[in-house]
Design an enzyme around this catalytic site. Structure first.
Site, PDB file in Angstrom:
ATOM      1  N   HIS A   1       8.030   3.594   9.044  1.00 12.00           N
ATOM      2  CA  HIS A   1       7.888   2.697  10.182  1.00 12.00           C
ATOM      3  C   HIS A   1       6.625   3.043  10.989  1.00 12.00           C
ATOM      4  CE1 HIS A   1       9.262  -0.117  13.189  1.00 12.00           C
ATOM      5  NE2 HIS A   1       8.846   0.752  14.086  1.00 12.00           N
TER       6      HIS A   1
ATOM      7  N   SER B   1       0.827  -1.215   0.000  1.00 13.51           N
ATOM      8  CA  SER B   1       0.000   0.000   0.000  1.00 13.51           C
ATOM      9  C   SER B   1       0.862   1.266   0.000  1.00 13.51           C
ATOM     10  CB  SER B   1      -0.980   0.004   1.177  1.00 13.51           C
ATOM     11  OG  SER B   1      -0.291   0.078   2.397  1.00 13.51           O
TER      12      SER B   1
ATOM     13  N   ARG C   1      13.449  -6.929   5.078  1.00 14.71           N
ATOM     14  CA  ARG C   1      14.847  -7.356   5.194  1.00 14.71           C
ATOM     15  C   ARG C   1      15.716  -6.179   5.572  1.00 14.71           C
ATOM     16  NH1 ARG C   1      14.508 -12.881   4.901  1.00 14.71           N
ATOM     17  NH2 ARG C   1      13.117 -13.452   3.185  1.00 14.71           N
TER      18      ARG C   1
ATOM     19  N   ASN D   1      12.986   4.733   4.984  1.00 11.79           N
ATOM     20  CA  ASN D   1      12.058   3.671   5.389  1.00 11.79           C
ATOM     21  C   ASN D   1      10.862   4.312   6.077  1.00 11.79           C
ATOM     22  OD1 ASN D   1      11.123   1.018   5.950  1.00 11.79           O
ATOM     23  ND2 ASN D   1      11.888   1.196   8.043  1.00 11.79           N
TER      24      ASN D   1
HETATM   25  C1  GRF Z   1       3.613  -0.511   6.894  1.00 11.41           C
HETATM   26  O1  GRF Z   1       2.885  -0.493   8.092  1.00 11.41           O
HETATM   27  C2  GRF Z   1       4.940   0.176   7.067  1.00 11.41           C
HETATM   28  O2  GRF Z   1       4.898   1.219   7.999  1.00 11.41           O
HETATM   29  C3  GRF Z   1       5.810  -0.968   7.577  1.00 11.41           C
HETATM   30  O3  GRF Z   1       5.370  -2.108   6.898  1.00 11.41           O
HETATM   31  C4  GRF Z   1       4.013  -1.928   6.494  1.00 11.41           C
HETATM   32  C5  GRF Z   1       3.973  -2.151   5.004  1.00 11.41           C
HETATM   33  O4  GRF Z   1       2.680  -2.129   4.497  1.00 11.41           O
HETATM   34  N1  GRF Z   1       7.215  -0.700   7.367  1.00 11.41           N
HETATM   35  P1  GRF Z   1       2.428  -2.066   2.919  1.00 11.41           P
HETATM   36  O5  GRF Z   1       3.072  -3.314   2.317  1.00 11.41           O
HETATM   37  O6  GRF Z   1       3.054  -0.823   2.391  1.00 11.41           O
HETATM   38  O7  GRF Z   1       0.943  -2.073   2.769  1.00 11.41           O
END
Ligand code: GRF
Length: 211
Positions: A112, A19, A90, A110
């Site tokens: 988070h 997403s 990873r 990234n």
């Molecule tokens: C998200 O909650 C992001 O903050 C975390 O992993 C999740 C990934 O979700 N690092 P998506 O695959 O982007 O829907």
């Protein structure tokens, strides 16, 4: 000399639902004059993020996370300036980081699901919810060799409502993610991300307004 600004080439690394990958690709499509997603790379064949990218005509690659040689060969060919980790499960290797080396940091971001440095690692929303925190949030940070330890670029918080269950709590966070990460793309394209050091602290300075 022409006054035209350069188009920022970037890659997205994603392992899962995608997403955030989708939000970044949608933003890039809207602003082709500013950025170009040159590829979506996954460690997992069949990751939904890859299908999303293909539908939008973006090249996709599956690279085993242990095969740093293959990853570097790909990066050298694609020549991205920034990498956006979007649910990439990873730790990236030192060669990968080095490829994106800039003045004292790596051009790798990234997203988070917590207000770092609280709740690094997996299950950010789940652990915050279980702990009953009143305020949680989302962080976009520079990536270094640690687990969610890089300097913070952007943070946005949200409050826990009394009638929240985990699902509604997470949904609020996910909504923020999808608007926050594209803002980081704007800042990267505008060349406004720099490290600053003063008063015994190092932080990310976002100089001026993103174009
Ligand atoms: C998200 O909650 C992001 O903050 C975390 O992993 C999740 C990934 O979700 N690092 P998506 O695959 O982007 O829907």
């Amino acid at each position: 000399m022409s006054g035209a600004k350069e188009v920022l080439p970037f890659v997205i690394l994603a392992s899962g639902a995608g997403s955030n990958c989708k939000a970044l690709l949608a933003h890039a499509r809207k602003h082709r004059e500013k950025f170009a997603a040159v590829a979506v790379i996954s460690d997992r064949a069949g990751a939904p993020a890859l299908d999303l990218a293909s539908e939008l005509g973006v090249e996709t690659f599956v690279v085993n996370h242990k095969d740093e040689g293959a990853m570097l060969a790909l990066l050298k060919r694609l020549r991205p300036r920034w990498a956006f980790l979007a649910g990439y499960k990873r730790i990236v290797g030192s060669g990968f980081l080095h490829f994106f080396s800039d003045k004292g940091f790596y051009r790798v971001l990234n997203i988070h699901p917590s207000l770092l440095p609280a709740y690094p690692g997996l299950g950010g929303y789940e652990r915050a919810f279980q702990d009953g925190v009143k305020v949680s949030g989302v962080t976009v940070h520079l990536v270094d060799s640690g687990l969610d330890t890089g300097r913070v670029l952007l943070q946005e918080s949200f409050e826990r409502e009394d009638d929240d269950d985990l699902e509604s709590f997470m949904a609020r966070g996910r909504k923020i993610e999808h608007s926050l990460y594209p803002k980081a793309l704007d800042l990267a394209a505008a060349g406004k991300i720099h490290l600053k050091e003063a008063h015994g602290s190092t932080w990310v300075s976002v100089s001026g307004k993103a174009r």
